[in-house]
Design a protein around this motif. Sequence first.
Motif, mmCIF file in Angstrom:
data_model
loop_
_atom_site.group_PDB
_atom_site.id
_atom_site.type_symbol
_atom_site.label_atom_id
_atom_site.label_comp_id
_atom_site.label_asym_id
_atom_site.label_seq_id
_atom_site.Cartn_x
_atom_site.Cartn_y
_atom_site.Cartn_z
ATOM 1 N N ASP A 81 29.482 46.589 -53.590
ATOM 2 C CA ASP A 81 28.503 45.545 -53.936
ATOM 3 C C ASP A 81 29.029 44.158 -53.579
ATOM 4 N N ARG A 87 21.489 47.428 -47.485
ATOM 5 C CA ARG A 87 22.131 47.766 -48.752
ATOM 6 C C ARG A 87 21.340 48.846 -49.491
ATOM 7 N N LEU A 88 20.025 48.749 -49.460
ATOM 8 C CA LEU A 88 19.189 49.773 -50.089
ATOM 9 C C LEU A 88 19.322 51.108 -49.367
ATOM 10 N N LYS A 127 21.969 53.672 -50.397
ATOM 11 C CA LYS A 127 21.742 54.475 -51.605
ATOM 12 C C LYS A 127 20.873 55.701 -51.340
ATOM 13 N N THR A 128 20.379 55.874 -50.112
ATOM 14 C CA THR A 128 19.480 56.984 -49.788
ATOM 15 C C THR A 128 20.264 58.232 -49.409
ATOM 16 N N ARG A 146 28.609 57.113 -47.608
ATOM 17 C CA ARG A 146 29.174 56.874 -48.943
ATOM 18 C C ARG A 146 30.480 57.643 -49.123
ATOM 19 N N GLY A 168 32.356 51.336 -56.265
ATOM 20 C CA GLY A 168 31.009 50.767 -56.296
ATOM 21 C C GLY A 168 31.005 49.250 -56.385
ATOM 22 N N THR A 195 24.626 59.793 -47.185
ATOM 23 C CA THR A 195 25.635 60.545 -47.933
ATOM 24 C C THR A 195 26.999 60.510 -47.241
#
Length: 643
Positions: A155, A129-130, A133-134, A141, A151, A138
Motif C-alpha cells: 500500500d 492498485r485495484l 486485488k483481483t 501477489r 500488505g 494471484t
Amino acid sequence: MALPAGFLEELNSRISLAQVVGRKVVWDARKSNRGRGDMWAPCPFHQEKTPSFHVDDRKGVYYCFGCHAKGNAITFVCETENVPFVEAVEILAREAGMEIPAPDPKEREKANRQADLVNVMEQAVRHYRLQLKTASATVAREYLSGRGLSGPAIDHWEIGFASDRRRGLYEHLIGKSVAADLIIAAGLAAVPDDGGAPYDRFRGRIIFPIRDGRGRAIALGGRAMNPDARAKYLNSPDTELFDKGRMLFNFGPARTAVGKGQPLIVAEGYMDVIALHEAGFTGAVAPLGTAVTAPQLARMWSIAPEPIIALDGDRAGLGAAMRLVDLALPSLAAERSLRFCVMPPGKDPDDVIRAGGAVAMRRELDRAQPLFAMLWERETRDREFAGPEERVALEKRLGDAIGRITDPTLRRHYFQEVKDRLFSMRRRTPAATQRGGQGAGSGGQALERTKRSPIMTVGSDMVLESQILATVIEYPDVLPGILEDLEAVEFVDPFHDNIAGAMVTFDGAASELRVHLVDRVGAQALEQFLSQPHITFPQLMAEVSELEYVHSVITDTLKVVRARRAAESEASEARENRDGLTSEIETSRLKDAAEALFRAESGPKEDRIEYDIAPSGAKMIRAERNELERAISGTSARPARAR
C-alpha cells in the motif's frame, strides 16, 4: 500565478539566502564560514540555545537539525513573514531588482495541460492498485509476498498490477470520459504502426508508480510476470511529464529522509529501493532503467554531498561503477563526491537484506569506498607493476583521468594521493607481494621478512592507516601491547575504523584474529584490503625480537597519525578565527602541534641510545664505552647492542 519557466531559478540565483535569513537571526561566529557560504544560527522557527539552523548559501537552501524546517529563500519569507507564495516571490523580486512578468498564456496553457495529464496518471495508478486485488493477480501477489513485501508495504508503494488484456486500462479510462489523446500523451497507451486501435503499454506486469519531487504521478514502471518477456522491466516513455534521464525513483521521500540525516543510497532498481526503505534506509533512490546520467547526478548532489552508490556484485555492477567514476570526475569538489558500495558477488541490496537483514546491509554500507579507491582499483586490478614501464603507464592513465577534475585544489590532492601510492609501490619488493598463508602470529609459515620494506612513516593518512592495520593482521601477537594506542586513534576511512573497532574488541587468541575480522567485514573485503599495492611490512633486524620490533614500528606510526590529526585540528581552529588574527595562545598551540608532528615523523633517535655516567660525571654512549674497553683489554666479546 503561472510564471515563465526559469523565472524562479533566476530569482534564487540573484539573491543571497544568507542575507535574507540574516535579517531574522544572529549568526554563530564560531561555526559559520562566510567564505564558503556555510552559516549557522539558532533556529528562527523554534526556541533553542545552540545553533542547529544551517544555511548553505551556495546551494540556496536551509535546514534545521532540531525542528527539521527546510526550504529556500521563498519558503523562508513565506514562513517568517506569514505571506503566501506569490507575495513572497514579489518581495524577493523587488529586492533582486527583477520585474515579475505578466502571466504568459502559453505557460498557463502548458500548466493546465500538465495538470490534466497528472490527473490521468493518478486514475491509472488507482486502477492498477485495484487490479492487484483481483483473481488474475494471484501470481503477482505471490511474487510480492515471496520478495518479503507485506500488505502495508504494498500500500505504501502503491504497487498495482496490469492484466494481460490488450486494452484493459485504455477502455477503463475511456469509460471515465478521459480523452484518448491524453491517455496516449501520458504514455499509458500506444498507437500501432498500422494506425489501428490504441493498446495498453503495460500488460502482464507488476506496476510501480513513479512520482516526481512534488509527489505527482508522472510515469509507471512494470515488472514482467512472464519469464520469457522481451523486457523484464519496462518504464513509461518520455512524455510531457516524464524525462527518464532526469528523474530518480523515490526522489521526493528520499530527499526528506536525507534532510533528516539518512544517507542517500543509489541502487539499481525499484525492488532494491523498496527493500532498502523497508529495512530502514529511507534515503534510497534509483535511476529508471538507464545508467546514471549527468542530470541525475546533479540531483543527487543537490540533496547530499556524498551519495553512496550501492551496485550489484556482478560484472555489470562493476562496469556501471566505473562509468559513473568517469561521469563524476569533472564535477567533483570539496563537498561533492561519491562513495561506492559493491555488493558481494552475485547479490544485489535486496538479496543482502533478505539474507541478513538491516545489519548485513549496514555492514556493506560501512565498507563503501571513496571514488579515488574505485579509480585506483580500475587501473590496477589484474595488472603487475614489477618494472618502471608498468608504473609509468599506470601513472599516465591515472593522470589522464584526474586531469579531468576541474576543481584545482581537489585535483592537486588526487595527484598527491597517486604519488603516495606509487611511492609505496616502488618500495615494495616481490617478496612483499607474495603473502601466502597466515603470518607468524596465526600459525602460517614465516615469509622472507628480512626482504620487506619498513612500514611507511610518510604518505597520506589513508596509507598509514591501512599499513598499521595490515601489520597487526600479519603479526597478531602484537595486538595486546598496542591496544591503548590503537583505540586512541580516530580512523578517517570508515572501513579502516571498522577493522580497528573489531581489533579493539577482540579478546580471543592471536591465531583467531583473522577469523574474527572475516566475520566482521567479510572474507572478500579483507582480502581486497590486504592486497592493496601500498601495503608494506616492517623489515626485521637480526638482533631484535620480532614482536619487540613490530610493536615499536606500529607505535611510532600511530604517533605520526595522532600528531597529524592534532596539527590539523589546531590549524583548523586557527583558520576559523573570525577576525583572521591568531592569538598568542593559538600561536603557541600551533607551534606545539607542529613540533610534536616533526618529532613523530622524524622518529625516535637519540632517546633510544643508552648512556653510562663515567666517574668524572661525563655522559658516555654505552656502546662506544664498551668498544673502548674492549680495545684496551683486547677482549673479543660481542659488543652490547645500542637500543
